[in-house]
Write an enzyme that holds these catalytic residues in place. Structure first.
Site, short mmCIF file in Angstrom:
data_model
loop_
_atom_site.label_atom_id
_atom_site.label_comp_id
_atom_site.label_asym_id
_atom_site.label_seq_id
_atom_site.Cartn_x
_atom_site.Cartn_y
_atom_site.Cartn_z
N HIS D 18 0.84 -1.20 0.00
CA HIS D 18 0.00 0.00 0.00
C HIS D 18 0.88 1.25 0.00
O HIS D 18 2.10 1.17 0.13
CB HIS D 18 -0.96 0.01 1.21
CG HIS D 18 -0.36 0.44 2.51
ND1 HIS D 18 -1.09 1.07 3.51
CD2 HIS D 18 0.90 0.32 3.00
CE1 HIS D 18 -0.30 1.30 4.54
NE2 HIS D 18 0.90 0.87 4.26
N CYS D 37 5.63 6.91 4.08
CA CYS D 37 4.45 6.10 3.73
C CYS D 37 3.81 6.56 2.43
O CYS D 37 2.94 5.89 1.88
CB CYS D 37 3.40 6.14 4.85
SG CYS D 37 3.99 5.39 6.37
N HIS D 43 4.97 0.33 -0.45
CA HIS D 43 5.75 -0.54 0.43
C HIS D 43 4.73 -1.57 0.93
O HIS D 43 3.63 -1.65 0.39
CB HIS D 43 6.39 0.27 1.57
CG HIS D 43 5.41 0.96 2.44
ND1 HIS D 43 4.77 2.13 2.06
CD2 HIS D 43 4.90 0.65 3.65
CE1 HIS D 43 3.94 2.49 3.02
NE2 HIS D 43 4.00 1.61 3.99
N HIS D 45 3.31 -4.69 4.13
CA HIS D 45 3.27 -5.18 5.51
C HIS D 45 2.76 -6.61 5.56
O HIS D 45 2.02 -7.06 4.68
CB HIS D 45 2.33 -4.31 6.36
CG HIS D 45 2.76 -2.89 6.49
ND1 HIS D 45 3.85 -2.51 7.22
CD2 HIS D 45 2.26 -1.74 5.97
CE1 HIS D 45 4.01 -1.19 7.16
NE2 HIS D 45 3.05 -0.70 6.41
N ASP D 83 -4.94 -10.58 0.36
CA ASP D 83 -3.62 -11.20 0.49
C ASP D 83 -2.85 -11.14 -0.83
O ASP D 83 -3.37 -11.49 -1.89
CB ASP D 83 -3.77 -12.65 0.94
CG ASP D 83 -2.42 -13.28 1.26
OD1 ASP D 83 -1.56 -12.59 1.82
OD2 ASP D 83 -2.23 -14.46 0.94
N HIS D 84 -1.60 -10.70 -0.72
CA HIS D 84 -0.71 -10.59 -1.89
C HIS D 84 -1.23 -9.59 -2.92
O HIS D 84 -0.87 -9.66 -4.09
CB HIS D 84 -0.41 -11.96 -2.52
CG HIS D 84 0.62 -12.73 -1.74
ND1 HIS D 84 0.34 -13.29 -0.51
CD2 HIS D 84 1.93 -13.02 -1.98
CE1 HIS D 84 1.43 -13.89 -0.05
NE2 HIS D 84 2.41 -13.73 -0.91
N GLU D 128 -0.53 -3.50 11.80
CA GLU D 128 0.22 -3.14 10.59
C GLU D 128 1.67 -3.57 10.76
O GLU D 128 2.32 -4.06 9.85
CB GLU D 128 0.13 -1.63 10.38
CG GLU D 128 0.59 -1.17 9.03
CD GLU D 128 0.33 0.31 8.84
OE1 GLU D 128 -0.70 0.66 8.23
OE2 GLU D 128 1.16 1.14 9.29
#
Lengths: 140, 140, 140, 140, 140, 140
Positions: D18, D37, D43, D45, D83-84, D128
């Site tokens: 994100h 950010c 980047h 998490h 996810d991913h 996060e």
């Protein structure tokens, strides 16, 4: 006090995006081999990095290596370079190199190895997730 | 069943105060080298200790070493000695020895080594914080 | 997007020495009540602190409170004050106050409360060890 | 056996990319407010999600809610979706919504709320990183 | 120093075997509802128990409740009773009660509640695994 | 890129019941040697298993071994076999073998070793609890 070496470990963390892809392969092969790790718009991880340094403690300080110095070195060489970055797009290290955990660990090892006294041995452990991690070089 | 050795690990914990200082140096040098770890009135840590013992499992018990025996030995030799103590002021082991994680690990190794069957190999890992830890003797 | 409040949490850490003692009591009473926590030369802990802030997210940022601002505030008000210190000897907050986890949590709450927008609710959780921790104010 | 409610919790995880950005603002403002950010190439998490469900246990099963059912529901509604993935680019939920932890938690709450019996209360906690996390709705 | 209550938490652990089964149902129904948790020869868990006690700190000690007393009480009432036991076969508490995490938490609450000063509020959290846990009574 | 090997690690979990007992011994001897681990009706654990595989990364994928393949293999060979089972009663592997952590680790090693390319070295670490764990084969 001893004639045996001591290992010291320092843990740091960074958050980055990546995707796995071999640019020599077509899309179908990449999807087959890398699955959802190949999705085109990247995903990311909280990477935990543990750097291990092995040597004889200095009798004056009782330190193998000052952990503040090691922490600062990791921040300067690794965290500044990769934290909050897209490993594939934002870093020269992974321009032509697939950012698997194995390859990231080897790149980090090389970045740190030249900055640490060569009398000290070194190893890195990199957690991609709490369930997937790697060590380089492996102890065999 | 096997001709390879097995390692068993037992984790225990203690809480202690310490400061880093070399009594051969003047105050300015100590402050420069040890930074806030040299502050005069001590600080402290929750130390986590992992003791590793390597050997062949006894075919009758399936144990390399009874973990209850190992746990009791660590409590008797290490936890009773250091828990809720000031390492610099309250222990003879660190009267003339700087209580760095490296030195604490070596002292603990020596305290336990003589009490454990010499056919068994031993190693200790000591966490000063979750981000700073040491191992002795290092595997090289 | 919502009419319900969100809680945000930031975790920081500090290492400090302390002992438990009531200066109005004699030694025997202190030893009886506080046990090994009363030992005269101090012991110490790695304290983990979690600060919780509750409010409505700002629709422009999506933040209840910028976590970088909260982290900096905790470092300035709490970590700088207590990290690598002896709570009994080095801090004015615990000159006349027993540094139990309960009291440390209340002191930290007061240090932060006046610096955070009063429209936001606040709570602190303090780990003295992974097995002993406190929250203030308690949700009842 | 009781007239008080029980809370049950299920933890699941997903990895996503994100960046934080307010499309109504210019680049300089976004960089000032969101710092690293806001870096353009994303980047990521390892998000840990804990879903809490509150109710009276069924006297026949002893369950507030079958954890297998809750786990499957989270996987179907949340993990499969995020996810991913790149939250900004790949999901309709964050097309016009800044993917802060606060907003992700609220979106996840809404995705699950409609699928869980309305007699049961619900809350989500989203990590996060191990040091930054949120809860929605907040208990006040 | 404050007019707000403080919560203190103590964590202890026990290892036990159990199976989920409703003796009023036939085998097929039990298998359908409880899946592999119904397997006839039991499975087991490392249960982590966190007991929360809420009250005003005693101004003389700075304690809501002496954590050593709380720890000893949990060991006496809970750990001695359930550690290394088969909950279904070895305990009177689960003779006619299905040992779900919900029910175990309620039983533990009742065992401790009568032994702790009624002016103090209480709650228990029980981890069956790091991904499945419960709280009783729920805060609503 | 390197001439040194890399280790990759995958963590999986299972929950099982067991008791320690040597069928060649009488009850009194078993109780003396194994203590509460010998209680007749079994107890249980959440076992955490970490499988380490060592080799040269494939230059085309950057993988020592595809972690999805390793995870699936562990699930097929270990988790399906032992999860939610009674190791003593439900498995042929421990019919005549005492299910100590040492023996479970050796059995798991053998189950996986024959399924993984013999050019790759292997090691398993098994956590019986967070404080008791073993590694096989030990690095000496």
């Amino acid at each position: 006090m001893t004639d045996k070496k001591v290992a010291v470990f320092r843990k740091e963390s960074f958050n980055a995006a990546h995707r796995l892809n071999n640019s020599m392969w077509d899309t179908a092969t990449n999807q087959k081999v890398f699955g959802k790790c190949n999705l085109p718009n990247y995903h990311g991880h909280n990477y935990d990095l543990i750097v291990k340094v092995i040597g004889m403690p200095d009798p004056k300080t009782g330190f193998v290596m000052d952990m503040k110095v090691l922490s600062d070195l990791i921040k300067e060489q690794v965290i500044e370079r990769f934290d909050h970055k897209n490993l594939n797009l934002d870093t020269k290290e992974f321009k032509g190199l697939n950012p698997t955990a194995e390859n990231i660990a080897m790149v980090i090892y090389d970045l740190l190895r030249s900055k640490i006294d060569e009398k000290l041995q070194m190893q890195v452990r990199l957690y991609e997730t709490p369930r997937n991690f790697v060590e380089y070089p492996a102890v065999v």
